[in-house]
Design a protein around this motif. Sequence first.
Motif, PDB file in Angstrom:
ATOM      1  N   ILE A 113     -17.172  21.335  -0.674  1.00 25.14           N
ATOM      2  CA  ILE A 113     -15.847  21.195  -1.273  1.00 25.14           C
ATOM      3  C   ILE A 113     -15.754  19.844  -1.973  1.00 25.14           C
ATOM      4  N   TRP A 137      -7.103  21.657   0.572  1.00 19.96           N
ATOM      5  CA  TRP A 137      -7.874  22.451   1.512  1.00 19.96           C
ATOM      6  C   TRP A 137      -8.068  21.824   2.884  1.00 19.96           C
ATOM      7  N   LEU A 138      -8.143  20.512   2.993  1.00 18.63           N
ATOM      8  CA  LEU A 138      -8.313  19.929   4.329  1.00 18.63           C
ATOM      9  C   LEU A 138      -7.126  20.252   5.244  1.00 18.63           C
ATOM     10  N   ILE A 188     -16.678  15.223   6.459  1.00 11.92           N
ATOM     11  CA  ILE A 188     -16.227  14.518   5.260  1.00 11.92           C
ATOM     12  C   ILE A 188     -17.200  13.389   4.940  1.00 11.92           C
ATOM     13  N   ASP A 200     -15.379  13.332  -0.680  1.00  8.27           N
ATOM     14  CA  ASP A 200     -14.190  12.563  -1.028  1.00  8.27           C
ATOM     15  C   ASP A 200     -14.543  11.500  -2.069  1.00  8.27           C
ATOM     16  N   TYR A 204     -17.119  18.173   2.929  1.00  8.37           N
ATOM     17  CA  TYR A 204     -16.070  17.810   1.979  1.00  8.37           C
ATOM     18  C   TYR A 204     -16.440  16.475   1.349  1.00  8.37           C
ATOM     19  N   SER A 244     -18.813  23.300   6.825  1.00  9.30           N
ATOM     20  CA  SER A 244     -18.421  22.867   5.489  1.00  9.30           C
ATOM     21  C   SER A 244     -18.614  21.362   5.360  1.00  9.30           C
ATOM     22  N   ASP A 280     -11.421  21.045  -5.086  1.00  6.99           N
ATOM     23  CA  ASP A 280     -10.176  20.702  -4.387  1.00  6.99           C
ATOM     24  C   ASP A 280      -9.578  19.420  -4.952  1.00  6.99           C
ATOM     25  N   GLN A 294      -6.390  18.457  -3.517  1.00 11.06           N
ATOM     26  CA  GLN A 294      -6.481  18.042  -2.114  1.00 11.06           C
ATOM     27  C   GLN A 294      -5.625  18.889  -1.167  1.00 11.06           C
ATOM     28  N   VAL A 319     -15.630  20.775   9.476  1.00 14.09           N
ATOM     29  CA  VAL A 319     -15.740  20.170   8.152  1.00 14.09           C
ATOM     30  C   VAL A 319     -16.219  18.732   8.323  1.00 14.09           C
ATOM     31  N   GLY A 372     -13.526  17.032  -3.408  1.00 13.64           N
ATOM     32  CA  GLY A 372     -12.195  16.451  -3.440  1.00 13.64           C
ATOM     33  C   GLY A 372     -11.960  15.669  -4.722  1.00 13.64           C
TER      34      GLY A 372
END
Length: 244
Positions: free
Chosen positions: A129, A163-164, A197, A105, A103, A101, A158, A161, A195, A131
Amino acid sequence: MKLLKSLSQKKYRDEHGKFLAEGPDVVEQLVASGHMVHEIIIDECLRSKYASIAARAASQAISLCYVPERTISELAETITTQGILAVAQKNLAAHPTPGLSVYLDAVQNPGNVGAVIRTAAATGFANVIAGKGTADFFNPKTVRGSAGGICEVNLIDDRDQKWLPEMKKMGYVVATTSCTKGKLPVHFKAREKTVIIMGNEGGGVSGPVQKLADEYIHIPMRRNIKSLNIAVAFGVIAFTIASD
């Protein structure tokens, strides 16, 4: 026409649950993937050019509409339109599926978000995902930049916030990029439950999100370059992981 024009704005995409996709590559991928497409709009002068897409759409009972070029131009986001649009259903996943995954941010540039989705699809990631503060998945620039990748990965919103922390409980390793420390991408060993980021274009990964990291990934720079574009950085990491 009024509804279609309104889909350029997020509030109306959310209200109607639909988005506008532009260009033959994205439209063809939407149709081929079985994504719910409500209508395909084609420049009436380009019937023969897009006959194969139209035939496949017709076989799936997708509505076809042939319009003058000026109508396409009024709806399209690009200055030079390619003469084909699709009205498709927004399709967000309720939760991540097992697999790699990424993410995002507060990644604000929709073109960057689209490029990350495209790379994630190309390298076998399961989930992308978004954020808090990240550009909308269904922004026209995001959709166009994904080159059809929005059909190939799970897209998860998300903004709250949650899911992390949840994914850490599920056994995911959370790795964040860093300009100062961490493993080189070639030395980072990703597991199925990992994941990655990627942070904001200007400020990087935010403090609260960084605190959730188990590992750091660092791409060293030469000369006076301090960082890479986020989509390029993710490409370096994703293709290194995929080739491992």
